[in-house]
Design an enzyme around this catalytic site. Structure first.
Site, mmCIF file in Angstrom:
data_model
loop_
_atom_site.group_PDB
_atom_site.id
_atom_site.type_symbol
_atom_site.label_atom_id
_atom_site.label_comp_id
_atom_site.label_asym_id
_atom_site.label_seq_id
_atom_site.Cartn_x
_atom_site.Cartn_y
_atom_site.Cartn_z
ATOM 1 N N ARG A 108 39.301 35.206 74.427
ATOM 2 C CA ARG A 108 38.369 34.484 73.552
ATOM 3 C C ARG A 108 37.150 35.358 73.328
ATOM 4 N NH1 ARG A 108 35.669 28.560 73.460
ATOM 5 N NH2 ARG A 108 37.787 28.159 72.738
ATOM 6 N N HIS A 135 41.346 30.223 65.288
ATOM 7 C CA HIS A 135 41.521 29.483 66.546
ATOM 8 C C HIS A 135 42.925 28.863 66.520
ATOM 9 C CE1 HIS A 135 40.528 27.638 70.197
ATOM 10 N NE2 HIS A 135 39.596 26.777 69.849
ATOM 11 N N GLN A 138 44.148 25.939 68.815
ATOM 12 C CA GLN A 138 43.492 24.684 68.433
ATOM 13 C C GLN A 138 44.270 24.019 67.292
ATOM 14 O OE1 GLN A 138 40.437 23.237 69.730
ATOM 15 N NE2 GLN A 138 41.321 21.535 68.604
ATOM 16 N N ASP A 231 33.907 19.966 62.608
ATOM 17 C CA ASP A 231 33.623 20.889 63.717
ATOM 18 C C ASP A 231 32.106 21.099 63.715
ATOM 19 O OD1 ASP A 231 33.681 22.900 65.651
ATOM 20 O OD2 ASP A 231 34.625 24.405 64.360
ATOM 21 N N CYS A 272 37.640 19.383 67.103
ATOM 22 C CA CYS A 272 38.128 20.275 68.157
ATOM 23 C C CYS A 272 37.325 20.136 69.452
ATOM 24 C CB CYS A 272 38.097 21.718 67.665
ATOM 25 S SG CYS A 272 36.473 22.239 67.080
ATOM 26 N N ARG A 300 45.717 20.189 73.696
ATOM 27 C CA ARG A 300 45.443 21.630 73.887
ATOM 28 C C ARG A 300 46.273 22.160 75.046
ATOM 29 N NH1 ARG A 300 40.983 24.069 72.569
ATOM 30 N NH2 ARG A 300 42.338 25.874 72.617
HETATM 31 N N1 CP Z 1 38.023 23.262 71.288
HETATM 32 C C1 CP Z 1 37.758 24.287 72.108
HETATM 33 O O1 CP Z 1 38.228 25.413 71.926
HETATM 34 O O2 CP Z 1 36.935 23.963 73.140
HETATM 35 P P1 CP Z 1 36.291 24.992 74.175
HETATM 36 O O3 CP Z 1 35.290 25.816 73.410
HETATM 37 O O4 CP Z 1 35.637 24.110 75.207
HETATM 38 O O5 CP Z 1 37.377 25.843 74.752
HETATM 39 N N1 NVA Z 2 33.853 26.741 65.375
HETATM 40 C C1 NVA Z 2 33.545 26.546 66.773
HETATM 41 C C2 NVA Z 2 34.743 26.110 67.517
HETATM 42 C C3 NVA Z 2 34.539 25.816 68.968
HETATM 43 C C4 NVA Z 2 35.775 25.394 69.691
HETATM 44 C C5 NVA Z 2 32.989 27.835 67.341
HETATM 45 O O1 NVA Z 2 33.528 28.904 67.039
HETATM 46 O O2 NVA Z 2 31.995 27.778 68.065
#
Ligand code: CP
Ligand code: NVA
Length: 316
Positions: A108, A135, A138, A231, A272, A300
């Site tokens: 990530r 993502h 997700q 989101d 999400c 998830r």
């Molecule tokens: N939705 C999601 O990816 O959550 P986190 O940022 O907590 O992993």
């Molecule tokens: N769009 C958000 C998603 C978090 C799961 C981000 O990238 O912060």
């Protein structure tokens, strides 16, 4: 064919055919049933998972770590604050080292190029746990939740309201186009997906028959929707844009009145998470009867376990 996805990386859903996505969704449903009946096995025994995180996470980290560990695998959390990746050592060198110690890698972070380089150089499957661009795990959980709640995907409508060019919106647009789900984006012009990306995904819509509607009118976007999705207005790494975003996106808040604009009583609300209640969604909608955000969060784990089983060739 047995183990059709063995050895593959999941960097971006563009690389997966509708049949492969269907395979992952069916496997996710099976994994969920097993989990419900307490049928936890040891399918990752003798395997190791490197979990690289440049950005914070609750769900993604927890899903990878618990899914791998409960099947007798060994997950190792490696914050990029603590390891050499990209600081004292090139991505390519770190990838080659990790590939000799781990069976699978999750990443990530910011740049899509990093997750791509990890995959190119490690020699093991790499899973994108979120980058600035995509993502994918997700989107798998989201589309699984839509199918559970609304039935067969073809012809269903998913409306994304908010920052239409962010990682979540982009991945939802890809998976919807591939799986025959009509997708609408309600976003101010400056936060709509860029035309080049729309053009790239056009071929998937042509093959599946799915429709796309991009508009700056949130009511028009949610009309007829089976699910309304939003989101955060400020994604990780974009904190400096906060005040501009809040004023730009205020008319795009998902509230009771916007949910009603779907014209259907059965429309569900998805997010999400994490959510900023009072910004992109009201507490009323988040906590209300249409909300499926915690079912979605649970999915998830099932989808991530399914992806790891498939790419490691460990599924039955
Ligand atoms: N939705 C999601 O990816 O959550 P986190 O940022 O907590 O992993
Ligand atoms: N769009 C958000 C998603 C978090 C799961 C981000 O990238 O912060």
């Amino acid at each position: 064919m047995k183990h059709p996805l063995k050895g593959r990386s999941l960097l971006n859903l563009e690389d997966f055919s509708p049949e492969e996505i269907r395979y992952l969704l069916d496997l996710s449903m099976r994994v969920k049933e097993e989990s419900r009946s307490g049928d936890v096995q040891s399918r990752f025994a003798g395997k190791t998972l490197a979990m690289l995180f440049e950005k914070r996470s609750t769900r993604t980290r927890a899903a990878f770590e618990t899914a791998f560990g409960e099947e007798a695998g060994h997950p190792v959390f490696l914050s990029t604050q603590d390891i050499q990746l990209g600081a004292k050592e090139t991505i390519e060198d770190t990838a080659r080292v990790l590939g000799r110690m781990f069976s699978i890698i999750e990443f990530r972070g910011f740049k899509q190029e990093v997750v791509q380089a990890l995959s190119d150089y490690s020699g093991v499957p790499v899973i994108n746990g979120l980058t600035d661009l995509y993502h994918p795990t997700q989107a798998l959980a989201d589309i699984m939740t839509l199918e559970e709640e609304a039935g067969p995907l073809k012809g269903k409508k998913l409306a994304f309201v908010g920052d239409g060019r962010n990682n979540v919106s982009r991945s939802l647009m890809i998976i919807s186009a591939k799986m025959g789900v009509d997708f609408a984006v309600g976003a101010p012009t400056s936060l709509q997906p860029d035309p080049e990306f729309l053009r790239q995904t056009e071929i998937y819509r042509r093959n599946s028959g799915a429709a796309l509607h991009v508009t700056d009118d949130p009511q028009a976007a949610v009309e007829g929707a089976d699910a309304v999705y939003t989101d955060v207005w400020v994604s990780m790494g974009e904190e400096s844009a906060e005040s501009e975003r809040l004023s730009l996106l205020k008319p795009y808040q998902v509230n009771e009145s916007l949910m009603k604009s779907s014209g259907k009583d059965s429309t569900i609300f998805l997010h999400c998470l994490p959510a900023v209640k009072g910004n992109e969604v009201t507490t009323g909608v988040f906590e209300g009867p249409a909300s499926r955000v915690f079912e979605e969060a649970e999915n998830r784990k099932h989808t991530i376990k399914a992806v790891m089983l498939a790419v490691l060739g460990s599924e039955k």
